[in-house]
Design an enzyme around this catalytic site. Structure first.
Site, PDB file in Angstrom:
ATOM      1  N   SER A  96       0.833  -1.212   0.000  1.00  0.00           N
ATOM      2  CA  SER A  96       0.000   0.000   0.000  1.00  0.00           C
ATOM      3  C   SER A  96       0.867   1.261   0.000  1.00  0.00           C
ATOM      4  O   SER A  96       0.355   2.368  -0.120  1.00  0.00           O
ATOM      5  CB  SER A  96      -0.945   0.009   1.203  1.00  0.00           C
ATOM      6  OG  SER A  96      -0.198   0.063   2.397  1.00  0.00           O
ATOM      7  N   GLY A  97       2.199   1.108   0.128  1.00  0.00           N
ATOM      8  CA  GLY A  97       3.095   2.263   0.080  1.00  0.00           C
ATOM      9  C   GLY A  97       3.483   2.609  -1.351  1.00  0.00           C
ATOM     10  O   GLY A  97       3.075   1.923  -2.302  1.00  0.00           O
ATOM     11  N   SER A  99      18.631   0.282  -0.051  1.00  0.00           N
ATOM     12  CA  SER A  99      18.642   1.744  -0.206  1.00  0.00           C
ATOM     13  C   SER A  99      20.054   2.194  -0.537  1.00  0.00           C
ATOM     14  O   SER A  99      21.028   1.568  -0.112  1.00  0.00           O
ATOM     15  CB  SER A  99      18.215   2.411   1.106  1.00  0.00           C
ATOM     16  OG  SER A  99      18.530   3.792   1.075  1.00  0.00           O
ATOM     17  N   TYR A 142      19.236   3.188  10.010  1.00  0.00           N
ATOM     18  CA  TYR A 142      18.642   2.818   8.712  1.00  0.00           C
ATOM     19  C   TYR A 142      19.749   2.273   7.808  1.00  0.00           C
ATOM     20  O   TYR A 142      19.596   1.227   7.177  1.00  0.00           O
ATOM     21  CB  TYR A 142      17.993   4.058   8.104  1.00  0.00           C
ATOM     22  CG  TYR A 142      17.314   3.827   6.772  1.00  0.00           C
ATOM     23  CD1 TYR A 142      16.123   3.115   6.682  1.00  0.00           C
ATOM     24  CD2 TYR A 142      17.861   4.337   5.591  1.00  0.00           C
ATOM     25  CE1 TYR A 142      15.486   2.922   5.455  1.00  0.00           C
ATOM     26  CE2 TYR A 142      17.240   4.150   4.367  1.00  0.00           C
ATOM     27  CZ  TYR A 142      16.048   3.436   4.308  1.00  0.00           C
ATOM     28  OH  TYR A 142      15.422   3.245   3.093  1.00  0.00           O
ATOM     29  N   ALA A 174      22.607   0.939   8.589  1.00  0.00           N
ATOM     30  CA  ALA A 174      23.077  -0.373   9.056  1.00  0.00           C
ATOM     31  C   ALA A 174      22.067  -1.461   8.697  1.00  0.00           C
ATOM     32  O   ALA A 174      22.437  -2.568   8.290  1.00  0.00           O
ATOM     33  CB  ALA A 174      23.303  -0.333  10.559  1.00  0.00           C
ATOM     34  N   ILE A 220      13.440   8.590  -3.958  1.00  0.00           N
ATOM     35  CA  ILE A 220      12.256   8.308  -4.767  1.00  0.00           C
ATOM     36  C   ILE A 220      11.071   9.079  -4.170  1.00  0.00           C
ATOM     37  O   ILE A 220      10.942   9.160  -2.938  1.00  0.00           O
ATOM     38  CB  ILE A 220      11.958   6.782  -4.750  1.00  0.00           C
ATOM     39  CG1 ILE A 220      13.205   5.961  -5.143  1.00  0.00           C
ATOM     40  CG2 ILE A 220      10.764   6.447  -5.630  1.00  0.00           C
ATOM     41  CD1 ILE A 220      13.738   6.161  -6.553  1.00  0.00           C
TER      42      ILE A 220
HETATM   43  P1  NAD Z   1       6.245   4.032   2.136  1.00  0.00           P
HETATM   44  O1  NAD Z   1       6.303   4.610   3.490  1.00  0.00           O
HETATM   45  O2  NAD Z   1       5.316   4.584   1.126  1.00  0.00           O
HETATM   46  O3  NAD Z   1       6.006   2.449   2.232  1.00  0.00           O
HETATM   47  C1  NAD Z   1       6.534   1.644   3.272  1.00  0.00           C
HETATM   48  C2  NAD Z   1       5.629   0.447   3.447  1.00  0.00           C
HETATM   49  O4  NAD Z   1       6.152  -0.394   4.499  1.00  0.00           O
HETATM   50  C3  NAD Z   1       4.204   0.842   3.872  1.00  0.00           C
HETATM   51  O5  NAD Z   1       3.290   0.148   3.068  1.00  0.00           O
HETATM   52  C4  NAD Z   1       4.129   0.370   5.324  1.00  0.00           C
HETATM   53  O6  NAD Z   1       2.825  -0.028   5.730  1.00  0.00           O
HETATM   54  C5  NAD Z   1       5.080  -0.825   5.309  1.00  0.00           C
HETATM   55  N1  NAD Z   1       5.506  -1.169   6.675  1.00  0.00           N
HETATM   56  C6  NAD Z   1       6.182  -0.394   7.547  1.00  0.00           C
HETATM   57  N2  NAD Z   1       6.312  -1.048   8.732  1.00  0.00           N
HETATM   58  C7  NAD Z   1       5.718  -2.260   8.589  1.00  0.00           C
HETATM   59  C8  NAD Z   1       5.486  -3.378   9.449  1.00  0.00           C
HETATM   60  N3  NAD Z   1       5.900  -3.396  10.728  1.00  0.00           N
HETATM   61  N4  NAD Z   1       4.815  -4.462   8.970  1.00  0.00           N
HETATM   62  C9  NAD Z   1       4.377  -4.452   7.702  1.00  0.00           C
HETATM   63  N5  NAD Z   1       4.540  -3.427   6.829  1.00  0.00           N
HETATM   64  C10 NAD Z   1       5.204  -2.337   7.281  1.00  0.00           C
HETATM   65  O7  NAD Z   1       7.746   4.153   1.599  1.00  0.00           O
HETATM   66  P2  NAD Z   1       8.421   3.652   0.251  1.00  0.00           P
HETATM   67  O8  NAD Z   1       9.289   4.761  -0.191  1.00  0.00           O
HETATM   68  O9  NAD Z   1       7.445   3.076  -0.679  1.00  0.00           O
HETATM   69  O10 NAD Z   1       9.380   2.497   0.825  1.00  0.00           O
HETATM   70  C11 NAD Z   1       9.400   1.163   0.353  1.00  0.00           C
HETATM   71  C12 NAD Z   1      10.791   0.591   0.555  1.00  0.00           C
HETATM   72  O11 NAD Z   1      11.729   1.316  -0.229  1.00  0.00           O
HETATM   73  C13 NAD Z   1      11.313   0.642   1.991  1.00  0.00           C
HETATM   74  O12 NAD Z   1      11.968  -0.557   2.309  1.00  0.00           O
HETATM   75  C14 NAD Z   1      12.311   1.789   1.958  1.00  0.00           C
HETATM   76  O13 NAD Z   1      13.314   1.664   2.944  1.00  0.00           O
HETATM   77  C15 NAD Z   1      12.850   1.655   0.560  1.00  0.00           C
HETATM   78  N6  NAD Z   1      13.479   2.865   0.021  1.00  0.00           N
HETATM   79  C16 NAD Z   1      12.742   3.991  -0.222  1.00  0.00           C
HETATM   80  C17 NAD Z   1      13.381   5.109  -0.749  1.00  0.00           C
HETATM   81  C18 NAD Z   1      12.649   6.390  -1.064  1.00  0.00           C
HETATM   82  O14 NAD Z   1      13.314   7.383  -1.413  1.00  0.00           O
HETATM   83  N7  NAD Z   1      11.337   6.449  -0.994  1.00  0.00           N
HETATM   84  C19 NAD Z   1      14.746   5.068  -1.032  1.00  0.00           C
HETATM   85  C20 NAD Z   1      15.467   3.905  -0.752  1.00  0.00           C
HETATM   86  C21 NAD Z   1      14.810   2.799  -0.250  1.00  0.00           C
END
Ligand code: NAD
Length: 242
Positions: free
Chosen positions: A12-13, A139, A152, A154, A185
């Site tokens: 959903s993210g 990441s 984060y 680590a 992103i």
């Molecule tokens: P987001 O916050 O939109 O999505 C994160 C998702 O993780 C959400 O759906 C949330 O419900 C879920 N989540 C968090 N804790 C949870 C738990 N305890 N149990 C189940 N689900 C859980 O952020 P995003 O940017 O879509 O991030 C997705 C992934 O990409 C993450 O692993 C993040 O570290 C990684 N990431 C994001 C970026 C960026 O710039 N957005 C950059 C590098 C890596």
């Protein structure tokens, strides 16, 4: 024969949603998609309605009950063939001198322990059926310092190390394990970055802008499709660490 299932955690993210859409399009609806979510039920239901051949699983993956429920739901629907460990958190941001014990437990729990245990349990099923593919969402910060992101960093560096270890141990058993390493992103995770910091970050990106979640999703699909990729960490960062 039971249908192949692809589970995407945190669908959903921002990035999870894009991954679900790309995998559905690329498989022309053939893959059964397990759309995991924790909160934000409305976004999850909207995604479910857009994706044919999908089912929803609600679970807090930081608990063993939640992780067990995810695997059980997946087994009920078909054959666990793809696991995308996308769920993750990057907060609290704390300068290294102020890191709290509960922050360590929280961030390492969601970003490292959870995918580690999910991979162990899903891989057992994949090995039984003879094949499977796992993609972990790491990441750029696994390899780059940013004040406030020590834990984060680590957690993602540990996830990358584990990705390579498991690729080595499970490749001979038919299970490939890869990771994608996004830069900055446009999602909920980065929307709180203020304009000044945003500009400073942009100056470090060769392409001059934050990326779209779809770019990460296409890389995840590539790591799944290309059957000679194993133990790879694919950067999707617009050229940030050149
Ligand atoms: P987001 O916050 O939109 O999505 C994160 C998702 O993780 C959400 O759906 C949330 O419900 C879920 N989540 C968090 N804790 C949870 C738990 N305890 N149990 C189940 N689900 C859980 O952020 P995003 O940017 O879509 O991030 C997705 C992934 O990409 C993450 O692993 C993040 O570290 C990684 N990431 C994001 C970026 C960026 O710039 N957005 C950059 C590098 C890596």
């Amino acid at each position: 024969m039971s249908q192949d299932v692809a589970v995407i955690t945190g669908s959903s993210g921002g990035i999870g949603r894009a991954i679900a859409k790309v995998l559905s399009e690329k498989s022309s609806g053939e893959l059964r998609l397990g759309l995991h979510y924790k909160g934000n039920a409305e976004a999850a239901k909207a995604l479910h309605s857009e994706i044919p051949n999908s089912f929803l699983i609600q679970a807090d993956l930081s608990t063993s009950v939640g992780r067990g429920a995810l695997l059980e739901a997946c087994l009920k629907e078909g054959n666990p063939y793809i696991l995308v460990n996308n769920a993750g958190i990057d907060k609290p941001h704390e300068p290294a001198l102020n890191i709290r014990e509960d922050s360590l437990d929280l961030i390492l729990g969601v970003n490292f322990k959870t995918p580690a245990l999910l991979m162990r349990d899903f891989a057992k099923e994949m090995i039984k059926s003879g094949s499977g593919v796992i993609v972990n969402v790491s990441s750029i910060l696994a390899k780059k310092a940013l004040t406030g992101s020590a834990v984060y960093r680590a957690s993602k560096a540990a996830l990358e190390a584990l990705t390579k270890q498991l690729a080595f141990e499970w490749g001979p058993k038919g299970v490939r394990v890869n990771a994608v390493s996004p830069g900055f992103i446009e999602t909920a995770m980065t929307e709180t970055i203020g304009p000044e910091t945003r500009n400073l970050i942009r100056q470090e990106i060769a392409l001059g802008q934050f990326g779209a979640a779809e770019a990460v999703a296409l890389a995840v699909a590539h790591l799944i499709e290309n059957d000679y990729l194993n133990g790879a960490v694919l950067s999707v960062d617009g050229g940030m660490r050149l």
